[in-house]
Enzyme design. Structure first.
Site, mmCIF file in Angstrom:
data_model
loop_
_atom_site.group_PDB
_atom_site.id
_atom_site.type_symbol
_atom_site.label_atom_id
_atom_site.label_comp_id
_atom_site.label_asym_id
_atom_site.label_seq_id
_atom_site.Cartn_x
_atom_site.Cartn_y
_atom_site.Cartn_z
ATOM 1 N N GLU A 29 0.868 -1.190 0.000
ATOM 2 C CA GLU A 29 0.000 0.000 0.000
ATOM 3 C C GLU A 29 0.900 1.234 0.000
ATOM 4 O OE1 GLU A 29 -3.461 -0.247 2.312
ATOM 5 O OE2 GLU A 29 -3.822 1.917 2.369
ATOM 6 N N ASN A 85 -3.316 -1.757 7.645
ATOM 7 C CA ASN A 85 -4.632 -2.232 7.196
ATOM 8 C C ASN A 85 -4.482 -3.739 7.051
ATOM 9 O OD1 ASN A 85 -5.702 0.351 7.027
ATOM 10 N ND2 ASN A 85 -5.068 0.610 4.902
ATOM 11 N N LYS A 117 -3.822 -0.270 13.993
ATOM 12 C CA LYS A 117 -4.671 0.809 13.465
ATOM 13 C C LYS A 117 -6.098 0.391 13.799
ATOM 14 C CE LYS A 117 -5.957 2.857 8.977
ATOM 15 N NZ LYS A 117 -5.539 3.033 7.563
ATOM 16 N N GLU A 120 -10.405 4.375 9.320
ATOM 17 C CA GLU A 120 -10.549 4.020 7.905
ATOM 18 C C GLU A 120 -11.044 2.580 7.728
ATOM 19 O OE1 GLU A 120 -6.741 5.105 6.127
ATOM 20 O OE2 GLU A 120 -7.435 7.173 5.894
ATOM 21 N N ARG A 163 -1.907 3.422 16.962
ATOM 22 C CA ARG A 163 -1.854 4.625 16.120
ATOM 23 C C ARG A 163 -2.968 5.624 16.479
ATOM 24 N NH1 ARG A 163 -2.203 3.869 10.549
ATOM 25 N NH2 ARG A 163 -0.551 5.315 9.999
ATOM 26 N N ARG A 207 -11.306 17.495 10.399
ATOM 27 C CA ARG A 207 -10.458 16.307 10.527
ATOM 28 C C ARG A 207 -9.190 16.599 11.324
ATOM 29 N NH1 ARG A 207 -8.280 12.512 5.519
ATOM 30 N NH2 ARG A 207 -6.367 11.818 6.551
ATOM 31 N N LYS A 262 0.975 10.709 13.864
ATOM 32 C CA LYS A 262 1.532 11.282 12.637
ATOM 33 C C LYS A 262 2.019 12.701 12.914
ATOM 34 C CE LYS A 262 -0.932 8.568 9.189
ATOM 35 N NZ LYS A 262 -1.643 8.514 7.895
ATOM 36 N N ASP A 282 -2.415 14.286 7.312
ATOM 37 C CA ASP A 282 -1.926 13.043 6.728
ATOM 38 C C ASP A 282 -0.681 13.247 5.859
ATOM 39 O OD1 ASP A 282 -1.748 10.425 6.049
ATOM 40 O OD2 ASP A 282 -3.482 10.378 4.728
ATOM 41 N N GLU A 323 5.242 9.613 13.900
ATOM 42 C CA GLU A 323 5.294 8.821 12.668
ATOM 43 C C GLU A 323 5.551 9.742 11.478
ATOM 44 O OE1 GLU A 323 2.155 5.737 12.221
ATOM 45 O OE2 GLU A 323 1.967 6.420 10.156
ATOM 46 N N GLU A 376 4.217 9.241 -0.357
ATOM 47 C CA GLU A 376 2.826 9.223 -0.822
ATOM 48 C C GLU A 376 2.372 10.573 -1.372
ATOM 49 O OE1 GLU A 376 0.068 7.881 2.156
ATOM 50 O OE2 GLU A 376 -1.677 8.258 0.895
ATOM 51 N N TRP A 390 -13.716 12.734 2.841
ATOM 52 C CA TRP A 390 -12.470 12.505 3.573
ATOM 53 C C TRP A 390 -12.026 13.635 4.493
ATOM 54 C CZ3 TRP A 390 -10.609 7.660 3.582
ATOM 55 C CH2 TRP A 390 -11.090 6.803 2.581
#
Ligand code: GCV
Length: 715
Positions: free
Chosen positions: A185, A228, A307, A311, A344, A361, A385, A390, A412, A418, A577
């Site tokens: 991923e 995930n 996690k 999500e 997390r 968010r 994070k 993100d 993190e 990404e 999102w």
């Protein structure tokens, strides 16, 4: 394309005769080409100590000496003159030069810990004294890094100890290929080095080579599967544990402990229980038994990564329990065995209604976790994070870091690029990470983020916990690509992450220097000064260049939904999102103030809560993260917001074009295959940067109707 070679033209990438020889003959040696061992390998080197990690040191030294004409001596020591002693402090009577290093050791404060080492000169000998086997291994690679400088009579005595005890990489690797996310991923470097098509790859030579690279930049833990957790991956905890144990065996000689991402629903999906409720006795006992079995198979297992309630991943909310209940359940099972759970904090509502402007968010992690401060067991590490959203190119530091003094925190980062060019763009992230690590959430007199994750207590009477911090974690960026990271220059990010986790105060440009000299060893490079100068010119500022031609002023998320590459300004604007920019004809940005917005600024302690609250004091680069402002708002730089957008996007593209031209200077100077791979990627970067420039400029020109003051072409 011909096979990739080591840093110098003509040198094969494989380390012939080396016991940790790479499995695939065409794999690039990254920062450990044989040439990097020349200085050490051409000397008389004594290794003193024993144990598995010391064996690794001996193997490295023996190989290097046979390659470069030196001599490797192992105990018993016969009092012969040697150039280098690598000695374990507590392994029986020390060889004479090492004994003489004890005085300088005491002068530097004495303590080495088990990962630290002292490097000094005793007469004509360089002496490395390590506190434990891991220290000896890190010391060895430090000597490699220094090259000839390690044997300089003027070598300055220095004690080295990692600032952070936990320095970890999280692989988002899937065992079974995911229909959308693939084998890895957010992986941009081919397949997984661990898994392929539903099973283990078994070519562990590559994994060993990886472990060796990790040790050489200071990383000591790896989690081997995606957070995930799918149905196949869930079984790594039980019936597929043997596959994990094999990876652990391959990484152990390099001091790298293995961790596993687990599903919170494991008692149900693996154990057949009707519930995964953290307060249920049977659930607790299932985790205890299962975890014991893991340790029977992998005695030095690191622990779990989770996690949960994020999500779509299962978590304690299903049972009306808190994240503390969930994390403590696993921590309880791990505690007697010495393991930790990385829980997390990336928890938010991913089914938000875009019409609802009150839900923010950015607030979510703090809102969920800050009230739980003090409720986590001591072997829970809350993994946060670095920013509240993100891994964007620019975000403020997450307010959670200042909000949980009684919790063990890890930060993190994301080495996998990404949102920063996906290893197709050059984007050296060292400066970004350095900035985050050096940030002081409580203002000038307070601790840095690095100090928080190191576990340093706050000064003065607070309820700060004492004890080890949670360290640094990064999402990994390697795959089975011959260059490990797809983009050869993206290797520098992995290297820099390890080095900054070891010493968060390092200067990213100096780290890059180390990386350049290791990857393109001066002793085997035609024009080392040109290589150094060119790579610096391309990479030093590449993160800011990337920022210039992508989303402006901290607003984030203007990427293609799904793959997160390339521009799509409204890609996430009307989605679920929670990542919006709210551009209209008058202005752009998210009002996160407490006066008129979502109240997010309230989550920061002083001085930041006030600095961010006002557009007058908010730093330009974060303006649109915190404020919705008109296009003619004047920045501290003196430019208006709209003109800044135009200027930075034109400038960013010019800088990428300059990178491309610069790189051509190295044609014929470095390995042609590596040169060609980077040229291909820079080609793509130029095209992509132009696409970004034109999308963003055109979008804002059409929204605002304000022309570019410099009259450049906007479509
Ligand atoms: C592993 C982002 C990524 C996801 C990732 C998630 C996470 O949303 O796009 O791919 O999932 O972060 O960090 O858990």
């Amino acid at each position: 394309m011909s096979a990739p070679m080591a840093g110098s033209p003509g040198e094969p990438a494989t380390v012939t005769g080396h016991p940790h020889r790479f499995g695939e003959p065409s794999v690039h040696p990254a920062w450990l080409p044989s040439e990097a061992f020349r200085a050490l390998g051409s000397r008389r080197v004594l290794v003193h100590g024993d144990g598995p990690l010391v064996d690794t040191v001996e193997t490295e030294v023996t190989w290097a000496c046979s390659r470069f004409g030196g001599q490797a001596l192992v105990a018993p020591y016969r009092d012969e003159p040697v150039d280098l002693v690598l000695a374990l402090r507590w392994a029986g009577p020390l060889p004479a030069p090492a004994t003489r290093a004890l005085a300088p050791l005491n002068e530097t404060g004495g303590g080495l810990g088990d990962e630290g080492f002292l490097l000094t000169r005793v007469g004509d000998t360089t002496v490395l004294l390590a506190g434990g086997p891991a220290g000896l291994l890190y010391g060895l690679y430090h000597v490699v890094r220094l090259g000839e400088a390690a044997f300089d009579p003027g070598l300055v005595t220095r004690r080295h100890r990692p600032a952070l005890r936990r320095r970890m990489l999280d692989h988002w690797d899937n065992v079974a290929v995911h229909p959308v996310m693939g084998q890895v991923e957010r992986g941009y470097a081919g397949g997984s080095i661990f898994w392929r098509n539903g099973g283990p790859r078994r070519d562990l030579a590559r994994v060993r080579a990886y472990g060796r690279l990790l040790a050489a930049c200071g990383i000591n833990a790896v989690s081997v599967n995606n957070v995930n957790v799918g149905a196949t991956e869930a079984r790594l905890l039980t019936e597929r544990l043997g596959d994990v144990a094999e990876i652990a065996d391959a990484l152990r000689p390099f001091g790298v402990r293995v961790h596993l991402s687990v599903t919170f629903a494991a008692p149900v999906v693996l154990g057949g229980l009707p519930t995964a409720d953290p307060l249920d006795e049977k659930v607790r006992s299932w985790w205890a038994t299962t975890t014991r079995q893991v340790y029977e198979r992998i005695p030095d297992f690191g622990g779990y990564v989770v996690k949960a309630d994020s999500e779509g991943q299962p978590g304690p909310f299903t049972y009306g329990r808190s994240h503390a209940d969930g994390a403590n359940l696993l921590a309880e099972a791990l505690a007697p065995l010495g393991g930790v759970v990385h829980w997390r904090a990336f928890v938010y509502n991913h089914r938000q209604d875009w019409r609802d402007r009150r839900t923010d968010r950015a607030r979510a992690a703090y809102d969920h976790f800050a009230p739980l401060d003090g409720e986590f067991r001591t072997n829970v590490i809350l993994q946060v994070k670095y920013g509240p959203i993100d891994f964007q190119t620019r975000e403020p530091v997450s307010p959670v870091i200042a909000a949980m003094p009684a919790t063990r925190l890890a930060v993190e980062m994301q080495v996998t690029q990404e949102y920063t060019g996906q290893q197709r763009h050059v984007c050296y992230l060292g400066p970004l990470w350095r900035e985050i690590l050096g940030f002081r959430p409580w203002g000038e007199d307070g601790r840095t983020v690095a100090a928080v994750v190191a576990g340093e207590p706050a000064k003065g009477p607070t309820r700060t916990r004492s004890g080890p911090g949670g360290g640094l974690v990064a999402v990994a960026n390697v795959g089975d690509d011959p260059y490990w990271c797809g983009h050869p220059l993206a290797q520098a990010n992995l290297y820099a992450f390890g080095r900054l986790a070891w010493d968060p105060e390092l200067d990213p440009a100096a780290v890059l220097d180390e990386w350049i000299d290791l990857t393109f060893p001066p002793t085997a490079t035609e024009d080392p000064a040109l290589v150094r100068e060119t790579v610096h010119a391309i990479m030093d500022d590449s993160w800011r260049t990337y920022e210039r031609y992508t989303a402006p002023l901290g607003v984030g998320f203007m990427v293609n939904p799904g793959n997160h590459y390339g521009p799509q300004v409204d890609g996430y604007e009307y989605s679920q999102w929670g990542t919006y920019h709210f551009a209209d004809r008058d202005g752009v940005g998210v009002d996160r103030t407490r006066a008129t917005g979502t109240g997010y600024t309230d989550q920061y302690p002083p001085p930041w809560r006030d600095v961010y609250e006002s557009p007058e004091t908010c730093p330009d680069e974060l303006l649109l993260f915190f404020h919705h402002v008109p296009y003619d708002h004047v920045l501290h730089s003196g430019s208006t917001v709209i003109q800044h957008i135009y200027d930075t996007h034109f400038a960013g593209v010019e800088q990428v074009e300059a990178m491309f031209r610069r790189w051509q200077l190295l044609a014929g100077v470095i390995d042609p295959a590596l040169h060609e791979r980077v040229t291909d990627r820079l080609d793509e970067q130029v095209l992509s940067a132009r696409e970004w420039r034109d999308h963003i400029n055109t979008y804002f020109f059409r929204k605002s109707g304000v022309p570019d003051a410099k009259g450049r072409r906007i479509h």
